[in-house]
Design a protein around this motif. Structure first.
Motif, PDB file in Angstrom:
ATOM      1  N   HIS A 105      25.820  18.597  29.140  1.00  0.00           N
ATOM      2  CA  HIS A 105      24.587  17.817  29.010  1.00  0.00           C
ATOM      3  C   HIS A 105      23.813  17.800  30.332  1.00  0.00           C
ATOM      4  O   HIS A 105      24.350  17.450  31.376  1.00  0.00           O
ATOM      5  CB  HIS A 105      24.934  16.374  28.608  1.00  0.00           C
ATOM      6  CG  HIS A 105      23.749  15.508  28.378  1.00  0.00           C
ATOM      7  ND1 HIS A 105      23.701  14.183  28.741  1.00  0.00           N
ATOM      8  CD2 HIS A 105      22.529  15.776  27.823  1.00  0.00           C
ATOM      9  CE1 HIS A 105      22.532  13.665  28.414  1.00  0.00           C
ATOM     10  NE2 HIS A 105      21.807  14.619  27.855  1.00  0.00           N
ATOM     11  N   LYS A 106      22.558  18.232  30.242  1.00  0.00           N
ATOM     12  CA  LYS A 106      21.692  18.180  31.416  1.00  0.00           C
ATOM     13  C   LYS A 106      20.253  17.954  30.968  1.00  0.00           C
ATOM     14  O   LYS A 106      19.660  18.798  30.288  1.00  0.00           O
ATOM     15  CB  LYS A 106      21.802  19.475  32.226  1.00  0.00           C
ATOM     16  CG  LYS A 106      21.030  19.430  33.549  1.00  0.00           C
ATOM     17  CD  LYS A 106      21.273  20.686  34.375  1.00  0.00           C
ATOM     18  CE  LYS A 106      20.550  20.624  35.715  1.00  0.00           C
ATOM     19  NZ  LYS A 106      20.785  21.854  36.524  1.00  0.00           N
ATOM     20  N   LYS A 107      19.713  16.782  31.316  1.00  0.00           N
ATOM     21  CA  LYS A 107      18.328  16.427  31.013  1.00  0.00           C
ATOM     22  C   LYS A 107      17.993  16.616  29.527  1.00  0.00           C
ATOM     23  O   LYS A 107      16.964  17.173  29.156  1.00  0.00           O
ATOM     24  CB  LYS A 107      17.367  17.258  31.871  1.00  0.00           C
ATOM     25  CG  LYS A 107      17.503  16.998  33.366  1.00  0.00           C
ATOM     26  CD  LYS A 107      16.530  17.836  34.160  1.00  0.00           C
ATOM     27  CE  LYS A 107      16.669  17.557  35.666  1.00  0.00           C
ATOM     28  NZ  LYS A 107      15.724  18.384  36.463  1.00  0.00           N
ATOM     29  N   GLY A 108      18.885  16.165  28.672  1.00  0.00           N
ATOM     30  CA  GLY A 108      18.644  16.237  27.239  1.00  0.00           C
ATOM     31  C   GLY A 108      19.013  17.553  26.591  1.00  0.00           C
ATOM     32  O   GLY A 108      18.965  17.674  25.366  1.00  0.00           O
ATOM     33  N   ASN A 109      19.351  18.546  27.396  1.00  0.00           N
ATOM     34  CA  ASN A 109      19.750  19.851  26.862  1.00  0.00           C
ATOM     35  C   ASN A 109      21.268  19.897  26.682  1.00  0.00           C
ATOM     36  O   ASN A 109      22.022  19.405  27.529  1.00  0.00           O
ATOM     37  CB  ASN A 109      19.305  20.977  27.796  1.00  0.00           C
ATOM     38  CG  ASN A 109      17.793  21.094  27.866  1.00  0.00           C
ATOM     39  OD1 ASN A 109      17.115  21.030  26.844  1.00  0.00           O
ATOM     40  ND2 ASN A 109      17.257  21.252  29.067  1.00  0.00           N
ATOM     41  N   SER A 151      30.161  17.895  32.487  1.00  0.00           N
ATOM     42  CA  SER A 151      29.097  16.972  32.881  1.00  0.00           C
ATOM     43  C   SER A 151      29.634  15.577  32.587  1.00  0.00           C
ATOM     44  O   SER A 151      30.439  15.397  31.670  1.00  0.00           O
ATOM     45  CB  SER A 151      27.803  17.225  32.119  1.00  0.00           C
ATOM     46  OG  SER A 151      28.003  17.156  30.719  1.00  0.00           O
ATOM     47  N   THR A 153      27.683  12.561  32.153  1.00  0.00           N
ATOM     48  CA  THR A 153      26.576  11.625  31.931  1.00  0.00           C
ATOM     49  C   THR A 153      27.024  10.453  31.062  1.00  0.00           C
ATOM     50  O   THR A 153      26.444   9.376  31.127  1.00  0.00           O
ATOM     51  CB  THR A 153      25.405  12.332  31.222  1.00  0.00           C
ATOM     52  OG1 THR A 153      25.814  12.735  29.902  1.00  0.00           O
ATOM     53  CG2 THR A 153      24.974  13.570  31.995  1.00  0.00           C
ATOM     54  N   ASN A 155      26.460   9.993  28.130  1.00  0.00           N
ATOM     55  CA  ASN A 155      25.289   9.534  27.379  1.00  0.00           C
ATOM     56  C   ASN A 155      24.688  10.697  26.595  1.00  0.00           C
ATOM     57  O   ASN A 155      23.508  11.019  26.740  1.00  0.00           O
ATOM     58  CB  ASN A 155      24.254   8.931  28.338  1.00  0.00           C
ATOM     59  CG  ASN A 155      23.080   8.321  27.595  1.00  0.00           C
ATOM     60  OD1 ASN A 155      23.228   7.851  26.473  1.00  0.00           O
ATOM     61  ND2 ASN A 155      21.918   8.335  28.221  1.00  0.00           N
ATOM     62  N   ALA A 159      20.880  13.014  22.714  1.00  0.00           N
ATOM     63  CA  ALA A 159      20.647  14.463  22.688  1.00  0.00           C
ATOM     64  C   ALA A 159      21.267  15.086  21.436  1.00  0.00           C
ATOM     65  O   ALA A 159      20.673  15.973  20.811  1.00  0.00           O
ATOM     66  CB  ALA A 159      21.216  15.105  23.948  1.00  0.00           C
TER      67      ALA A 159
END
Length: 340
Positions: A105-109, A151, A153, A155, A159
């Protein structure tokens, strides 16, 4: 100085380390292999895309025995990262019904990873592949473990929901923590949710899971197999309302996934073939580099309703036959007298 030590503990440790590395490398076969239990070729030997069609609608999914793939999308990254060689489409058409999917997960991707290794795919492609398969084979269902990988996150819920709306549709999901029947599950994607947030499907932690994946060296393969064996032996007698999940996969610094799978899959195949009673629940068996024959063998273990035996014809004693004949004779005489 270390260079002056001859046969000392440091040198012995280095020699042992070198031996362990060589053991891991020697145990790894680089050429493509297609055995009944293990397959690292590009395509399955044969396909079995609609085997769930024969399962009764009222049978709980927890009583279905099915094959699965560990790190289903891990096709790239070298010997430490690769766990499969078949595409997602090939896995599903070969009969696999449980997918272990890891999301970075990175910035919604949401991209697909196995550890640090990017698998040249994103979650949308996985969803689209499942959608296409279920449209073609609506008698089937797909269970998908979803967890965050490489990752932290904590969260990913938003996503995941966004990707479902973009690449699938909301009604494709089984929206309940309860175990569905086969009839309820047909045509559905059942998310096994391993992250926080509202329910998208079932919770991964609700399953009875054996995942002793740490295999430090090839000398530890037997310990891994004992763990697999113990859980498979427990599954038929276990809680039928709970899904059992057994991972045969494993890896370590000195035992690559391929090397472990070549050994454990062989023992698993022999174990399954040695069982004479196919009418038992084994749950999900999740593998690295499975072959079509072992997938078929797992599919063959399905609970079948035992047909009630036809009632035996009554056996009359001589005395009962005499009484019956006497009773019939009296009735006939009485009828005859009335008619006269």
């Amino acid at each position: 100085m270390m260079s002056d030590i001859r046969g000392g503990p440091v040198k012995m440790k280095m020699l042992l380390l070198e031996l362990m590395v060589l053991a891991g490398v020697i145990g790894l076969s680089y050429g493509a292999i297609q055995r009944p239990d293990y397959d690292d070729t590009p395509n399955p030997e044969f396909l079995n895309p609609s085997w769930m069609a024969s399962i009764p609608d009222d049978q709980p999914l927890s009583e279905v025995t099915m094959p699965g793939t560990h790190n289903a999308m891990a096709l790239f990254g070298g010997v430490y990262a690769e766990c499969q060689t078949w595409s997602l489409s090939s896995q599903l058409r070969a009969g696999v019904r449980f997918l272990d999917i890891r999301l970075h997960h990175k910035k919604g991707n949401l991209t697909i990873h196995h550890g640090v290794s990017y698998q040249r795919a994103h979650f949308g492609q996985v969803l689209q592949g499942v959608v296409d398969f279920l449209r073609e084979y609506p008698s089937e269902t797909v269970l998908m473990r979803l967890r965050e990988e490489f990752s932290e996150t904590h969260n990913i819920y938003g996503a995941v929901v966004d990707y479902i709306h973009r690449y699938a549709h909301w009604d494709l999901l089984w929206h309940s923590r309860l175990v569905p029947s086969m009839g309820e599950a047909r045509g559905k994607l059942i998310v096994l949710q391993e992250f926080s947030g509202p329910d998208l499907g079932m919770r991964y932690g609700s399953l009875d899971i054996a995942d002793d994946w740490k295999v430090p060296t090839l000398l530890h393969v037997e310990e891994k197999w004992k763990s697999v064996y113990k859980h498979l032996e427990a599954a038929p007698k276990g809680n039928k309302a709970q899904i059992f999940l057994t991972y045969s996969s494993g890896a370590g610094v000195f035992a690559y996934p391929r090397a472990v799978a070549q050994r454990v899959n062989a023992q698993l195949y022999d174990y399954l073939r040695a069982k004479t009673d196919l009418n038992q629940r084994l749950g999900i068996i999740c593998m690295d580099f499975p072959a079509a024959p072992i997938i078929q063998t797992i599919i063959d273990f399905q609970l079948k309703k035992v047909m009630k035996r036809q009632a035996s014809k009554p056996v009359y004693s001589k005395e009962s036959l005499k009484n019956t004949i006497s009773s019939l004779r009296k009735k006939m005489i009485k009828r005859f007298a009335v008619n006269v």
